[in-house]
Design an enzyme around this catalytic site. Structure first.
Site, PDB file in Angstrom:
ATOM      1  CG  ASN A   9     -16.771 -29.427  -8.327  1.00  0.00           C
ATOM      2  OD1 ASN A   9     -17.962 -29.108  -8.388  1.00  0.00           O
ATOM      3  ND2 ASN A   9     -16.165 -29.729  -7.196  1.00  0.00           N
ATOM      4  CE  LYS A  16     -13.587 -25.545  -5.562  1.00  0.00           C
ATOM      5  NZ  LYS A  16     -14.135 -26.246  -4.412  1.00  0.00           N
ATOM      6  NE  ARG A  94     -19.067 -32.746  -6.104  1.00  0.00           N
ATOM      7  CZ  ARG A  94     -18.505 -32.422  -4.955  1.00  0.00           C
ATOM      8  NH1 ARG A  94     -17.403 -31.708  -4.934  1.00  0.00           N
ATOM      9  NH2 ARG A  94     -19.023 -32.834  -3.836  1.00  0.00           N
ATOM     10  CG  HIS A 182     -20.240 -34.720   1.047  1.00  0.00           C
ATOM     11  ND1 HIS A 182     -20.672 -34.288   2.277  1.00  0.00           N
ATOM     12  CD2 HIS A 182     -19.811 -33.608   0.402  1.00  0.00           C
ATOM     13  CE1 HIS A 182     -20.519 -32.977   2.376  1.00  0.00           C
ATOM     14  NE2 HIS A 182     -20.015 -32.542   1.246  1.00  0.00           N
ATOM     15  CG  LEU A 210     -15.852 -33.639   9.603  1.00  0.00           C
ATOM     16  CD1 LEU A 210     -15.168 -33.665  10.966  1.00  0.00           C
ATOM     17  CD2 LEU A 210     -17.369 -33.568   9.760  1.00  0.00           C
ATOM     18  N   GLY A 211     -15.895 -30.612   5.636  1.00  0.00           N
ATOM     19  CA  GLY A 211     -15.344 -29.464   4.909  1.00  0.00           C
ATOM     20  C   GLY A 211     -16.282 -28.295   5.121  1.00  0.00           C
ATOM     21  NE  ARG A 242     -24.087 -26.232   2.412  1.00  0.00           N
ATOM     22  CZ  ARG A 242     -23.520 -27.236   1.747  1.00  0.00           C
ATOM     23  NH1 ARG A 242     -24.094 -28.430   1.729  1.00  0.00           N
ATOM     24  NH2 ARG A 242     -22.399 -27.057   1.091  1.00  0.00           N
ATOM     25  CG  ASP A 284     -11.545 -20.434   7.454  1.00  0.00           C
ATOM     26  OD1 ASP A 284     -11.006 -21.291   8.196  1.00  0.00           O
ATOM     27  OD2 ASP A 284     -11.068 -20.081   6.371  1.00  0.00           O
ATOM     28  N   GLY A 331     -11.405 -30.766   4.449  1.00  0.00           N
ATOM     29  CA  GLY A 331     -10.610 -29.667   5.020  1.00  0.00           C
ATOM     30  C   GLY A 331     -10.442 -29.709   6.525  1.00  0.00           C
ATOM     31  CB  ILE A 332     -12.814 -29.465   9.358  1.00  0.00           C
ATOM     32  CG1 ILE A 332     -13.212 -28.050   8.915  1.00  0.00           C
ATOM     33  CG2 ILE A 332     -12.762 -29.581  10.880  1.00  0.00           C
ATOM     34  CD1 ILE A 332     -14.633 -27.646   9.306  1.00  0.00           C
ATOM     35  N   GLY A 333     -11.575 -32.270   8.660  1.00  0.00           N
ATOM     36  CA  GLY A 333     -11.240 -33.634   9.090  1.00  0.00           C
ATOM     37  C   GLY A 333      -9.773 -33.978   8.870  1.00  0.00           C
ATOM     38  CD  GLU A 334      -8.260 -34.337   3.634  1.00  0.00           C
ATOM     39  OE1 GLU A 334      -7.321 -33.665   3.162  1.00  0.00           O
ATOM     40  OE2 GLU A 334      -9.207 -34.742   2.951  1.00  0.00           O
ATOM     41  CD  GLU A 381     -15.310 -34.393  -2.927  1.00  0.00           C
ATOM     42  OE1 GLU A 381     -14.504 -33.453  -2.736  1.00  0.00           O
ATOM     43  OE2 GLU A 381     -16.509 -34.313  -2.635  1.00  0.00           O
TER      44      GLU A 381
HETATM   45  P1  ADP Z   1     -15.112 -27.556   0.604  1.00  0.00           P
HETATM   46  O1  ADP Z   1     -16.311 -28.242   1.181  1.00  0.00           O
HETATM   47  O2  ADP Z   1     -15.378 -26.143   0.158  1.00  0.00           O
HETATM   48  O3  ADP Z   1     -14.302 -28.388  -0.378  1.00  0.00           O
HETATM   49  P2  ADP Z   1     -12.834 -27.972   2.342  1.00  0.00           P
HETATM   50  O4  ADP Z   1     -12.886 -29.460   2.348  1.00  0.00           O
HETATM   51  O5  ADP Z   1     -11.696 -27.289   1.670  1.00  0.00           O
HETATM   52  O6  ADP Z   1     -14.200 -27.327   1.880  1.00  0.00           O
HETATM   53  O7  ADP Z   1     -12.855 -27.496   3.888  1.00  0.00           O
HETATM   54  C1  ADP Z   1     -12.886 -26.152   4.248  1.00  0.00           C
HETATM   55  C2  ADP Z   1     -12.780 -26.075   5.765  1.00  0.00           C
HETATM   56  O8  ADP Z   1     -11.547 -26.700   6.176  1.00  0.00           O
HETATM   57  C3  ADP Z   1     -12.761 -24.657   6.324  1.00  0.00           C
HETATM   58  O9  ADP Z   1     -13.585 -24.572   7.475  1.00  0.00           O
HETATM   59  C4  ADP Z   1     -11.306 -24.494   6.742  1.00  0.00           C
HETATM   60  O10 ADP Z   1     -11.162 -23.606   7.817  1.00  0.00           O
HETATM   61  C5  ADP Z   1     -10.967 -25.886   7.164  1.00  0.00           C
HETATM   62  N1  ADP Z   1      -9.505 -26.061   7.246  1.00  0.00           N
HETATM   63  C6  ADP Z   1      -8.618 -26.094   6.221  1.00  0.00           C
HETATM   64  N2  ADP Z   1      -7.354 -26.197   6.717  1.00  0.00           N
HETATM   65  C7  ADP Z   1      -7.465 -26.208   8.071  1.00  0.00           C
HETATM   66  C8  ADP Z   1      -6.546 -26.289   9.160  1.00  0.00           C
HETATM   67  N3  ADP Z   1      -5.231 -26.373   8.937  1.00  0.00           N
HETATM   68  N4  ADP Z   1      -7.034 -26.286  10.418  1.00  0.00           N
HETATM   69  C9  ADP Z   1      -8.359 -26.199  10.655  1.00  0.00           C
HETATM   70  N5  ADP Z   1      -9.278 -26.127   9.687  1.00  0.00           N
HETATM   71  C10 ADP Z   1      -8.838 -26.123   8.412  1.00  0.00           C
END
Ligand code: ADP
Length: 399
Positions: A9, A16, A94, A182, A210-211, A242, A284, A331-334, A381
């Site tokens: 990727n 990556k 990717r 996505h 939600l990343g 963005r 972040d 990242g955020i969603g999980e 992914e």
């Molecule tokens: P990418 O789109 O670069 O792959 P990710 O899916 O890793 O991004 O998501 C990154 C986001 O997830 C960042 O805003 C980060 O702060 C958030 N995140 C990761 N872990 C946590 C957590 N434990 N609590 C809140 N937000 C988190």
């Protein structure tokens, strides 16, 4: 001798990679996960094994000339020493844009690579970078099968109305339309729905990826019906840096009143806006959550992020004719229970009822009651790329 698949990727300054055992199983057998970051400035290589334990690390401080070519040479040597006798069967990439025609992953040939290059005007920041490692590997190891899997492909099932801008047909024919991104994440989620809840496989689902990048996808019976990203990955939700959807008039303002060139306006909207721009603090979510009680900018950024997710969910509900489930990922969603709780709170009108304890505890289902349900599913992914690569190469062997 057993075989492995390598998945790459390529980002603007990162590469990556993940290595999977090619064992034909329908669950991933991941051997390594790693990345090069700081390419072009201070390259840094890190890799972990299947348990997440460090398996290698190296730095090349100040070596700005160290790019994809050098990274791939290093990776090839590292893999040679760490494959444990496995043979490299194929490389999956990717690739951000498959344009109007690529509805599935594809085996890369010189002709296909040239065709993908013609899509670069549609994704000038990403497409050329995606193609670089493909060309390098084709030159270094000409016989090694390479497959491209596209972030746009999953959305080919969308009806015409979901894809059109209100512009003259000649521009639409030239490729100015909504594609959506996505897709590798959304395809993975669709493959997991039946395991999580058989009803999801047949229902009306909105998934929230939600990343750092963020989008929503509306599924009907597992097929993409509409999504918030459009012509580019700039559209839709508030993201880390963005802006998400923005009135085109703002772009003219940036150019006319602030004297930005088209490239500068694009760079601004991709890198200085979103959570970072609104908060003035960080892109972040973890940093913003820490600061939100004391810092009104951080609070405003989070509130706008959630507001836009809730509003766009309403829009996708209109496209789907209702909703049976909402799925959080990335990242955020999980990981961010507070964001999930706030989004579900904003969607109470649609019948969602948060199960606060399940949400805090990280359960898969985080709602209760008779209304639509919300779930958390970790995305993968790279595993989608492996599955698509197996389908492409398997179909070739079968012929
Ligand atoms: P990418 O789109 O670069 O792959 P990710 O899916 O890793 O991004 O998501 C990154 C986001 O997830 C960042 O805003 C980060 O702060 C958030 N995140 C990761 N872990 C946590 C957590 N434990 N609590 C809140 N937000 C988190």
């Amino acid at each position: 001798m057993s075989r492995v698949h390598l998945v790459l990727n390529a980002g603007s300054s990162s590469l990556k990679f993940q290595v999977f055992l090619d064992d034909g199983a329908d669950v991933p057998n991941r051997l390594y996960r790693g990345l090069f970051e700081g390419l072009g400035t201070d390259p840094h290589f890190r890799v972990t094994d299947h348990d997440g334990a460090p398996a290698g690390e190296e730095r090349w401080p100040g070596q700005g000339a160290f790019g994809f070519e050098e990274a791939l040479a290093h990776l090839s040597d590292w893999l040679g020493a760490h494959r444990g006798g496995h043979q490299l069967a194929a490389v999956g990439h990717r690739v951000v844009h498959g344009g109007p025609h690529f509805a599935h992953a594809v085996r890369l040939t010189p002709e296909i690579i040239a065709e993908l290059d013609t899509l670069s005007p549609l994704a000038p920041l990403h497409q050329p970078r995606s193609l670089e490692p493909i060309r390098i590997i084709a030159r270094r190891v000409p016989g090694l099968p390479q497959v491209a899997a596209f972030d746009t492909a999953f959305h080919h099932t969308q009806p015409e109305m979901a894809r059109l801008f209100a512009i003259p047909q000649s521009l639409t024919d030239a490729g100015v339309r909504r594609y959506g991104f996505h897709g590798l994440s959304y395809a993975y989620l669709a493959s997991q729905f039946p395991k999580v809840d058989p009803r999801l496989a047949h229902g009306r689902v909105v998934a929230a990826h939600l990343g750092n990048g963020a989008s929503l996808c509306g599924y009907d019976a597992g097929r993409s019906i509409a999504t918030t990203m459009g012509f580019s990955a700039l559209d839709g939700l508030v993201m880390g840096t963005r802006s998400g959807a923005i009135d085109a008039g703002v772009v003219f303002y940036l150019q006319r009143e602030l004297g930005m060139s088209a490239d500068e306006a694009e760079h601004f909207l991709y890198t200085q806006c979103g959570l970072l721009g609104v908060s003035g603090l960080s892109n972040d979510m973890r940093v913003l959550r820490e600061a939100a009680d004391a810092d009104p900018g951080a609070r405003r950024a989070i509130d706008l992020f959630v507001y836009r997710i809730a509003r766009e969910t309403g829009s996708l509900m209109a496209a789907l004719g209702g909703i049976d489930a909402l799925v959080f990922t990335a990242g955020i969603g999980e990981n961010d229970a507070e964001t999930r709780a706030e989004v579900i709170g904003a969607l109470r009108w649609a019948g969602f009822e948060l199960d606060a304890e399940a949400n805090r505890a990280g359960a898969t289902r985080i709602t209760r009651g008779e209304g639509p349900q919300a779930y958390v599913i970790a995305t993968d992914e790279e595993w989608t790329i492996v599955r698509e690569m197996r389908a492409v190469l398997g179909a070739e062997t079968a012929h």
